[in-house]
Design a protein around this motif. Structure first.
Motif, PDB file in Angstrom:
ATOM      1  N   LYS A  62       5.986   7.788  24.278  1.00 40.35           N
ATOM      2  CA  LYS A  62       5.097   8.750  23.626  1.00 40.35           C
ATOM      3  C   LYS A  62       4.608   9.715  24.689  1.00 40.35           C
ATOM      4  CE  LYS A  62       0.994   9.159  20.693  1.00 40.35           C
ATOM      5  NZ  LYS A  62       1.692  10.060  19.759  1.00 40.35           N
ATOM      6  N   LEU A  63       5.017  10.962  24.561  1.00 34.30           N
ATOM      7  CA  LEU A  63       4.675  11.966  25.557  1.00 34.30           C
ATOM      8  C   LEU A  63       3.446  12.746  25.093  1.00 34.30           C
ATOM      9  CD1 LEU A  63       8.259  13.261  26.411  1.00 34.30           C
ATOM     10  CD2 LEU A  63       6.934  11.487  27.557  1.00 34.30           C
ATOM     11  N   PRO A  64       2.440  12.866  25.931  1.00 36.25           N
ATOM     12  CA  PRO A  64       1.196  13.537  25.525  1.00 36.25           C
ATOM     13  C   PRO A  64       1.342  15.055  25.538  1.00 36.25           C
ATOM     14  CG  PRO A  64       1.055  12.906  27.825  1.00 36.25           C
ATOM     15  CD  PRO A  64       2.378  12.372  27.324  1.00 36.25           C
ATOM     16  N   ALA A  65       0.407  15.708  24.883  1.00 35.50           N
ATOM     17  CA  ALA A  65       0.257  17.160  24.985  1.00 35.50           C
ATOM     18  C   ALA A  65      -1.020  17.408  25.773  1.00 35.50           C
ATOM     19  CB  ALA A  65       0.170  17.792  23.602  1.00 35.50           C
ATOM     20  N   PRO A  66      -0.932  17.519  27.083  1.00 31.13           N
ATOM     21  CA  PRO A  66      -2.132  17.542  27.940  1.00 31.13           C
ATOM     22  C   PRO A  66      -3.055  18.717  27.633  1.00 31.13           C
ATOM     23  CG  PRO A  66      -0.112  17.248  29.218  1.00 31.13           C
ATOM     24  CD  PRO A  66       0.306  17.643  27.844  1.00 31.13           C
ATOM     25  N   GLU A  67      -4.339  18.477  27.773  1.00 26.85           N
ATOM     26  CA  GLU A  67      -5.341  19.514  27.555  1.00 26.85           C
ATOM     27  C   GLU A  67      -6.188  19.707  28.816  1.00 26.85           C
ATOM     28  OE1 GLU A  67      -5.588  21.545  25.114  1.00 26.85           O
ATOM     29  OE2 GLU A  67      -4.061  20.650  23.820  1.00 26.85           O
ATOM     30  N   LEU A  68      -5.567  19.662  29.960  1.00 29.94           N
ATOM     31  CA  LEU A  68      -6.296  19.866  31.205  1.00 29.94           C
ATOM     32  C   LEU A  68      -6.760  21.314  31.285  1.00 29.94           C
ATOM     33  CD1 LEU A  68      -3.951  17.892  33.637  1.00 29.94           C
ATOM     34  CD2 LEU A  68      -5.939  17.064  32.363  1.00 29.94           C
ATOM     35  N   THR A  98       6.518  25.612  21.655  1.00 25.63           N
ATOM     36  CA  THR A  98       6.271  24.386  20.902  1.00 25.63           C
ATOM     37  C   THR A  98       7.564  23.894  20.253  1.00 25.63           C
ATOM     38  OG1 THR A  98       3.997  25.108  20.478  1.00 25.63           O
ATOM     39  CG2 THR A  98       4.872  23.362  19.072  1.00 25.63           C
ATOM     40  N   LEU A  99       8.342  24.827  19.738  1.00 25.81           N
ATOM     41  CA  LEU A  99       9.645  24.501  19.159  1.00 25.81           C
ATOM     42  C   LEU A  99      10.575  23.921  20.219  1.00 25.81           C
ATOM     43  CD1 LEU A  99      11.488  24.845  16.570  1.00 25.81           C
ATOM     44  CD2 LEU A  99      12.237  26.985  17.611  1.00 25.81           C
ATOM     45  N   CYS A 100      10.544  24.483  21.424  1.00 25.67           N
ATOM     46  CA  CYS A 100      11.386  23.989  22.512  1.00 25.67           C
ATOM     47  C   CYS A 100      11.009  22.558  22.900  1.00 25.67           C
ATOM     48  CB  CYS A 100      11.268  24.914  23.731  1.00 25.67           C
ATOM     49  SG  CYS A 100      12.063  26.516  23.538  1.00 25.67           S
ATOM     50  N   VAL A 101       9.714  22.252  22.933  1.00 25.49           N
ATOM     51  CA  VAL A 101       9.270  20.884  23.222  1.00 25.49           C
ATOM     52  C   VAL A 101       9.810  19.927  22.161  1.00 25.49           C
ATOM     53  CG1 VAL A 101       7.261  19.353  23.325  1.00 25.49           C
ATOM     54  CG2 VAL A 101       7.210  21.554  24.512  1.00 25.49           C
ATOM     55  N   ALA A 102       9.671  20.302  20.890  1.00 29.06           N
ATOM     56  CA  ALA A 102      10.144  19.443  19.802  1.00 29.06           C
ATOM     57  C   ALA A 102      11.648  19.216  19.894  1.00 29.06           C
ATOM     58  CB  ALA A 102       9.779  20.065  18.455  1.00 29.06           C
ATOM     59  N   GLU A 103      12.399  20.250  20.241  1.00 31.36           N
ATOM     60  CA  GLU A 103      13.849  20.124  20.384  1.00 31.36           C
ATOM     61  C   GLU A 103      14.218  19.165  21.497  1.00 31.36           C
ATOM     62  OE1 GLU A 103      18.098  21.071  20.207  1.00 31.36           O
ATOM     63  OE2 GLU A 103      16.424  21.014  18.786  1.00 31.36           O
ATOM     64  N   ARG A 104      13.571  19.300  22.641  1.00 32.24           N
ATOM     65  CA  ARG A 104      13.886  18.431  23.768  1.00 32.24           C
ATOM     66  C   ARG A 104      13.496  16.980  23.483  1.00 32.24           C
ATOM     67  NH1 ARG A 104      16.966  21.381  24.900  1.00 32.24           N
ATOM     68  NH2 ARG A 104      18.089  19.408  24.945  1.00 32.24           N
ATOM     69  N   GLU A 158       1.997  18.794  34.379  1.00 33.72           N
ATOM     70  CA  GLU A 158       3.343  18.232  34.459  1.00 33.72           C
ATOM     71  C   GLU A 158       3.282  16.736  34.787  1.00 33.72           C
ATOM     72  OE1 GLU A 158       7.352  18.689  37.252  1.00 33.72           O
ATOM     73  OE2 GLU A 158       5.549  19.848  37.675  1.00 33.72           O
ATOM     74  N   ALA A 159       2.469  16.364  35.770  1.00 35.26           N
ATOM     75  CA  ALA A 159       2.402  14.971  36.226  1.00 35.26           C
ATOM     76  C   ALA A 159       1.931  14.036  35.113  1.00 35.26           C
ATOM     77  CB  ALA A 159       1.494  14.861  37.438  1.00 35.26           C
ATOM     78  N   SER A 160       1.005  14.498  34.280  1.00 35.58           N
ATOM     79  CA  SER A 160       0.495  13.635  33.217  1.00 35.58           C
ATOM     80  C   SER A 160       1.574  13.295  32.200  1.00 35.58           C
ATOM     81  CB  SER A 160      -0.697  14.293  32.524  1.00 35.58           C
ATOM     82  OG  SER A 160      -0.311  15.457  31.814  1.00 35.58           O
ATOM     83  N   VAL A 161       2.486  14.237  31.942  1.00 36.74           N
ATOM     84  CA  VAL A 161       3.589  13.970  31.015  1.00 36.74           C
ATOM     85  C   VAL A 161       4.607  13.042  31.658  1.00 36.74           C
ATOM     86  CG1 VAL A 161       5.438  15.013  29.645  1.00 36.74           C
ATOM     87  CG2 VAL A 161       3.242  16.203  29.888  1.00 36.74           C
ATOM     88  N   ILE A 162       4.938  13.311  32.920  1.00 37.92           N
ATOM     89  CA  ILE A 162       5.925  12.488  33.631  1.00 37.92           C
ATOM     90  C   ILE A 162       5.445  11.040  33.716  1.00 37.92           C
ATOM     91  CG2 ILE A 162       6.998  12.092  35.865  1.00 37.92           C
ATOM     92  CD1 ILE A 162       7.141  15.146  36.200  1.00 37.92           C
ATOM     93  N   GLU A 163       4.172  10.845  34.000  1.00 39.39           N
ATOM     94  CA  GLU A 163       3.637   9.493  34.098  1.00 39.39           C
ATOM     95  C   GLU A 163       3.771   8.754  32.770  1.00 39.39           C
ATOM     96  OE1 GLU A 163      -0.533   7.182  35.286  1.00 39.39           O
ATOM     97  OE2 GLU A 163      -0.403   9.384  35.339  1.00 39.39           O
ATOM     98  N   GLN A 203      15.002  14.702  31.707  1.00 42.86           N
ATOM     99  CA  GLN A 203      14.570  15.361  30.488  1.00 42.86           C
ATOM    100  C   GLN A 203      13.059  15.262  30.293  1.00 42.86           C
ATOM    101  OE1 GLN A 203      16.961  17.394  28.628  1.00 42.86           O
ATOM    102  NE2 GLN A 203      17.521  16.934  30.749  1.00 42.86           N
ATOM    103  N   VAL A 204      12.473  14.134  30.705  1.00 36.96           N
ATOM    104  CA  VAL A 204      11.012  14.041  30.668  1.00 36.96           C
ATOM    105  C   VAL A 204      10.398  15.102  31.587  1.00 36.96           C
ATOM    106  CG1 VAL A 204       9.026  12.606  31.290  1.00 36.96           C
ATOM    107  CG2 VAL A 204      10.930  11.622  29.985  1.00 36.96           C
ATOM    108  N   ARG A 205      10.985  15.290  32.759  1.00 38.30           N
ATOM    109  CA  ARG A 205      10.471  16.317  33.675  1.00 38.30           C
ATOM    110  C   ARG A 205      10.594  17.707  33.053  1.00 38.30           C
ATOM    111  NH1 ARG A 205       9.270  18.745  38.451  1.00 38.30           N
ATOM    112  NH2 ARG A 205      10.811  20.116  39.408  1.00 38.30           N
ATOM    113  N   TYR A 206      11.709  17.960  32.363  1.00 33.54           N
ATOM    114  CA  TYR A 206      11.880  19.265  31.714  1.00 33.54           C
ATOM    115  C   TYR A 206      10.804  19.464  30.638  1.00 33.54           C
ATOM    116  CZ  TYR A 206      14.279  23.353  29.821  1.00 33.54           C
ATOM    117  OH  TYR A 206      14.591  24.629  29.418  1.00 33.54           O
ATOM    118  N   ILE A 207      10.576  18.433  29.831  1.00 36.49           N
ATOM    119  CA  ILE A 207       9.534  18.525  28.803  1.00 36.49           C
ATOM    120  C   ILE A 207       8.174  18.747  29.450  1.00 36.49           C
ATOM    121  CG2 ILE A 207       8.317  17.203  27.028  1.00 36.49           C
ATOM    122  CD1 ILE A 207      11.075  15.841  26.456  1.00 36.49           C
ATOM    123  N   ALA A 208       7.928  18.081  30.571  1.00 38.36           N
ATOM    124  CA  ALA A 208       6.660  18.266  31.284  1.00 38.36           C
ATOM    125  C   ALA A 208       6.495  19.705  31.747  1.00 38.36           C
ATOM    126  CB  ALA A 208       6.585  17.308  32.475  1.00 38.36           C
TER     127      ALA A 208
END
Length: 373
Positions: A320-326, A297-303, A364-369, A256-261
């Motif tokens: 705590k999952l970040p919202a990356p700004e790369l 954004t709604l989908c992220v919040a749901e997951r 994706e990798a930054s969220v998974i980490e 699920q973390v990977r999906y959110i990423a």
């Protein structure tokens, strides 16, 4: 002004903007619908009901071709269609379509020329460009990618169900979103198509690789690697069961973390590429891109909500999952005249495609980490 007179006045205002209302006697537009968000060339067939202040219909959008439509807070891009059924909060990009008896709930995003046949149920479902769903399908909590065109697209066969509920624990859970293809490659429209055979289903959370085919008439319970044809025979199970049984946090939490990423990677693509490219002359495209970002954004919040509940029941803290700004590696600018997104992506040089894939992988990798338990 009476209710009937008010409805007639709204319909008259739409007609004055160039909206084609086939039979005003059988068409309803709620008082909260903003007339200025309904564009010229829209076609409203008999039995259409428009509701919700978010409602937006781009040039040439069409509702009710095959039967009555109730559309609440839906956003349809240029020439998008809902042929019949009910939709609430759905976003359909240019040329996307949903067949009759559709049931589209919040979190639904169909990209350019994605389509469903009749009697398809979607919720928190994301179908990238050209993806196709057959008839009699329930495909909630899935992201589908793959393919390069309307002639070469990922497809789900008729009669398919994505099983998005697990009964373990006090009330069960929906930490079960599945990934069919992926975002970093899928958005570049150069990936091999995927086919999920009909008259069957898939138990989430699963991952299916590009180029994979699953045979018809099966329930997929294991991941499917790239470029594989798979038929998974069921095994007999007859064991003691307790309603309080809990499965372990892993591997579902990691999935699920990977999906959110992946959703964060798609959000980065929409914010820094899709929306950034839209010039001032195309307010219609901008409105649709903005709605798509709201939906993602709604989908992220749901997951995150589903994952947090899943982990809490197992005594595990939600990371705590970040919202990356790369930053996107390409120099993106709004240019006149606007080049359609699909055409623009197809025109990218191989080097730029590779740079975009690596950028989205990094997001994706930054969220998974951060999500490692």
């Amino acid at each position: 002004m009476t209710d009937v007179a008010a409805i007639e006045a709204r319909l008259s205002a739409l007609a004055g903007r160039g909206v084609q209302i086939i039979d005003p006697r059988q068409t309803y537009v709620g008082p909260e619908v903003r007339v200025g968000r309904i564009h010229a060339g829209v076609v409203l067939h008999p039995g259409t009901r428009l509701q919700g202040a978010r409602t937006f219909l781009g040039p040439g959008a069409e509702l009710g071709r095959e039967g009555p439509v109730v559309a609440v807070d839906c956003v349809l891009g240029e020439r998008a269609r809902i042929d019949g059924g009910y939709a609430s909060g759905a976003v359909l990009l240019r040329g996307a379509s949903a067949g009759s008896a559709a049931h589209l709930r919040e979190g639904t995003l169909l990209e350019e020329e994605a389509s469903t046949a009749h009697a398809v149920g979607l919720k928190h479902t994301i179908v990238l460009c050209f993806g196709t769903l057959g008839s009699l399908i329930n495909f909630c909590d899935v992201l589908l990618a793959g393919g390069t065109s309307r002639e070469d697209h990922s497809e789900v066969g008729s009669g398919f169900i994505h099983f998005n509920f697990t009964p373990w624990g006090a009330r069960g859970d929906k930490a079960t979103a599945s990934l069919v293809g992926d975002v970093p490659h899928g958005v570049l429209l150069r990936s091999r198509r995927i086919f999920l055979g009909g008259a069957g289903g898939m138990v989430g959370p699963r991952e299916v690789g590009f180029g994979a085919v699953t045979g018809a008439g099966q329930v997929v319970r294991k991941d499917v690697p790239e470029d594989r044809l798979v038929v998974q025979p069921p095994r007999a199970v007859d064991i003691a069961y307790s309603p309080e049984h809990l499965d372990a946090a892993e591997p579902r939490a990691r999935r699920q973390v990977r999906y959110i990423a992946q959703l964060h990677a798609l959000l980065a693509w929409y914010r820094q590429v899709r929306l950034a490219r839209v010039p001032g002359s195309r307010d219609d495209v901008r409105a649709v891109m903005t709605a798509a970002i709201e939906t993602l954004t709604l989908c992220v919040a749901e997951r995150e909500k589903r994952l947090a509940a899943f982990l809490k029941e197992r005594g595990v803290a939600m990371p705590k999952l970040p919202a990356p700004e790369l930053a996107c590696p390409l120099a993106i600018a709004a240019e006149e005249p606007y080049v359609d997104h699909v055409e623009w992506v197809r025109g990218l040089a191989a080097q730029d495609v590779s740079r975009c894939v690596e950028w989205l992988r990094a997001v994706e990798a930054s969220v998974i980490e951060a999500g490692e338990l």
